[in-house]
Design a protein around this motif. Structure first.
Motif, short mmCIF file in Angstrom:
data_model
loop_
_atom_site.label_atom_id
_atom_site.label_comp_id
_atom_site.label_asym_id
_atom_site.label_seq_id
_atom_site.Cartn_x
_atom_site.Cartn_y
_atom_site.Cartn_z
N ALA A 43 -7.58 -3.56 7.54
CA ALA A 43 -6.55 -3.48 8.59
C ALA A 43 -7.18 -3.23 9.96
N HIS A 44 -8.18 -2.36 9.99
CA HIS A 44 -8.86 -2.09 11.26
C HIS A 44 -9.56 -3.33 11.79
N SER A 45 -10.20 -4.06 10.90
CA SER A 45 -10.91 -5.27 11.31
C SER A 45 -9.93 -6.34 11.80
N LEU A 46 -8.83 -6.51 11.07
CA LEU A 46 -7.83 -7.49 11.48
C LEU A 46 -7.17 -7.11 12.80
N GLY A 47 -6.91 -5.81 12.97
CA GLY A 47 -6.30 -5.36 14.22
C GLY A 47 -7.21 -5.57 15.41
N GLY A 48 -8.51 -5.34 15.20
CA GLY A 48 -9.45 -5.53 16.29
C GLY A 48 -9.60 -6.99 16.69
N MET A 49 -9.57 -7.89 15.71
CA MET A 49 -9.79 -9.30 16.00
C MET A 49 -8.53 -10.01 16.49
N PHE A 50 -7.39 -9.65 15.90
CA PHE A 50 -6.18 -10.44 16.15
C PHE A 50 -5.03 -9.62 16.75
N ASP A 51 -5.26 -8.33 16.99
CA ASP A 51 -4.26 -7.49 17.64
C ASP A 51 -2.93 -7.49 16.90
N VAL A 52 -2.99 -7.47 15.57
CA VAL A 52 -1.76 -7.52 14.76
C VAL A 52 -1.17 -6.12 14.62
N LEU A 53 0.14 -6.07 14.33
CA LEU A 53 0.82 -4.80 14.10
C LEU A 53 0.27 -4.16 12.84
N HIS A 54 -0.18 -2.92 12.97
CA HIS A 54 -0.90 -2.26 11.88
C HIS A 54 -0.08 -2.21 10.60
N GLY A 55 1.19 -1.82 10.68
CA GLY A 55 2.01 -1.69 9.49
C GLY A 55 2.20 -2.98 8.73
N GLU A 56 2.18 -4.11 9.45
CA GLU A 56 2.37 -5.40 8.79
C GLU A 56 1.17 -5.80 7.95
N VAL A 57 0.00 -5.29 8.26
CA VAL A 57 -1.19 -5.61 7.47
C VAL A 57 -1.06 -5.02 6.07
N HIS A 58 -0.52 -3.82 5.97
CA HIS A 58 -0.46 -3.14 4.67
C HIS A 58 0.48 -3.84 3.70
N SER A 59 1.60 -4.37 4.20
CA SER A 59 2.51 -5.07 3.30
C SER A 59 1.85 -6.33 2.72
N VAL A 60 0.86 -6.85 3.43
CA VAL A 60 0.13 -8.04 2.97
C VAL A 60 -1.00 -7.67 2.02
N LEU A 61 -1.79 -6.65 2.38
CA LEU A 61 -3.05 -6.39 1.68
C LEU A 61 -3.01 -5.27 0.64
N LEU A 62 -2.14 -4.28 0.82
CA LEU A 62 -2.19 -3.11 -0.07
C LEU A 62 -2.03 -3.48 -1.55
N PRO A 63 -1.08 -4.34 -1.94
CA PRO A 63 -1.00 -4.69 -3.37
C PRO A 63 -2.28 -5.33 -3.91
N ALA A 64 -2.90 -6.21 -3.11
CA ALA A 64 -4.14 -6.86 -3.56
C ALA A 64 -5.27 -5.84 -3.69
N VAL A 65 -5.33 -4.89 -2.77
CA VAL A 65 -6.36 -3.84 -2.86
C VAL A 65 -6.13 -2.96 -4.08
N MET A 66 -4.89 -2.65 -4.39
CA MET A 66 -4.59 -1.85 -5.58
C MET A 66 -5.01 -2.58 -6.85
N ARG A 67 -4.80 -3.89 -6.90
CA ARG A 67 -5.27 -4.66 -8.07
C ARG A 67 -6.80 -4.64 -8.15
N PHE A 68 -7.46 -4.76 -7.02
CA PHE A 68 -8.92 -4.71 -6.99
C PHE A 68 -9.43 -3.37 -7.53
N ASN A 69 -8.71 -2.28 -7.23
CA ASN A 69 -9.14 -0.94 -7.63
C ASN A 69 -8.68 -0.54 -9.03
N LEU A 70 -7.96 -1.40 -9.70
CA LEU A 70 -7.25 -1.01 -10.93
C LEU A 70 -8.14 -0.33 -11.97
N GLU A 71 -9.27 -0.92 -12.29
CA GLU A 71 -10.12 -0.38 -13.36
C GLU A 71 -10.80 0.92 -12.96
#
Length: 380
Positions: A264-292
């Motif tokens: 989220a920090h990297s995306l915000g720095g490059m594209f100036d996106v709204l911080h909260g909107e990044v989490h709705s996109v990436l958090l589920p994928a990160v949770m799957r990555f961390n599952l094991e």
């Protein structure tokens, strides 16, 4: 159990708590505080309300509002010069994460000199900062509680993460009334940010019993009240989200975060996106990555989000991730990375920068930039 520390500011919470801002500033030695806010808060009338509170205590003040979403290094530099020119003595921040992080950056430079870039990373601030009183206008960022400041490096187009115990404000005054004038979509985005704070701090490799309690309580409150917030913005709902945001702030300030926030920090720095909107996109994928690597904790989160018992930890964890995705869709939040990033070819650059972010150090599963890229590809 290992020795742990748990740092938080003095907290004053409740409807109408803003009235104590002048008294708190005076208690910290203020004669001429510098107020840091933004044009939106001024137009909503909250800045003038704060000025009235300060005047009632016989205080003069100076005002700085050269702050935008994802505050810039240049703005921090201007603010530090303004503080010195005005001979200010205490910093009062009124606003969301941007004014509060800008205020922290200003305090760093005022107290330690040099450029804000000198303090990127953890524990690089060695001299005291001016006293700080923060009044959050959003239930999400947690900057009024935390040891973090996030400042955009305009040259490198990335968000610098600065971590230090000295960044915890002296006093946080949390007045849910400030949320009443917040645009509805920003209330929801802030609550999603708080949820991400709670989830990532709970599975962090340096989580402790003290942070875990706060993380779980925040998840529980947000799961109960975020769907209601999509339908109404009653003061009761807003107050509950403020409590959850505060709990999540206590947790992530002491346990840090993970891959979701690094990206989220990297995306915000490059594209100036709204911080909260990044989490709705990436958090589920990160949770799957961390599952094991965080199965039991993600299963606990799944039970909270679904309100059900499951036969296995894996089933519970996956059900929780699916429930989270469904919640984000019902809120109308962005759910694909292509909605935020204009060019897929930029993803390797985003991920290489995110791999250097301090938040990645506490992710439960070690991640290379290639791993982060796979997360982004899943979310694309």
């Amino acid at each position: 159990m290992d020795i742990v520390k748990f740092s938080i500011p003095e907290i004053i919470f409740g409807r109408g708590a803003m009235k104590y801002a002048g008294l708190c500033a005076k208690r910290l030695g203020a004669e001429k505080p510098m107020v840091v806010s933004d044009p939106g808060l001024r137009e909503a009338g909250w800045v003038s309300r704060l000025f009235d509170v300060l005047a009632a205590e016989g205080l003069e003040w100076c005002y700085f509002e050269d702050v935008v979403s994802n505050p810039r290094d240049t703005q921090v530099g201007h603010g530090a010069l303004f503080y010195a020119e005005q001979k200010a003595d205490v910093i009062i921040a009124l606003g969301g994460g941007s004014p509060m992080d800008a205020a922290k950056g200003i305090a760093i430079v005022v107290g330690n000199g040099g450029s804000i870039h000198d303090y990127e990373g953890a524990n690089r601030i060695h001299r005291p900062l001016p006293p700080m009183v923060f009044l959050p206008s959003t239930a999400g960022s947690g900057s009024d509680i935390s040891q973090f400041a996030i400042i955009t490096d305009t040259r490198r187009r990335l968000k610098m993460t600065i971590v230090s115990r000295t960044l915890v404000p002296n006093i946080s005054i949390i007045d849910p009334m400030l949320l009443v004038t917040k645009p509805h979509h920003l209330v929801l985005a802030a609550a999603v940010d708080a949820l991400a704070h709670a989830v990532e701090s709970y599975v962090s490799v340096i989580a402790s019993p003290f942070t875990e309690l706060q993380s779980l309580k925040a998840i529980e409150i947000i799961a109960a009240h975020l769907p209601r917030a999509a339908q109404e913005s009653s003061l009761d709902v807003l107050e509950s989200l403020s409590i959850a945001s505060t709990a999540a702030g206590m947790a992530f300030s002491n346990a840090s975060l993970g891959a979701d926030h690094a990206l989220a920090h990297s995306l915000g720095g490059m594209f100036d996106v709204l911080h909260g909107e990044v989490h709705s996109v990436l958090l589920p994928a990160v949770m799957r990555f961390n599952l094991e690597h965080a199965m039991a904790k993600l299963a606990h989160i799944g039970k909270i989000l679904t309100g059900k018992k499951w036969k296995s930890a894996r089933t519970a964890a996956l059900a929780g991730i699916e429930a989270m995705e469904s919640l984000f869709l019902s809120l109308g939040m962005k759910h694909r990375l292509r909605d935020l990033v204009p060019d897929r070819d930029q993803l390797p650059t985003v991920c290489r920068m995110a791999a250097q972010d301090a938040c990645l150090l506490t992710n439960p599963r070690p991640a290379t930039w290639e791993d982060l890229l796979s997360i982004c590809e899943e979310a694309w």
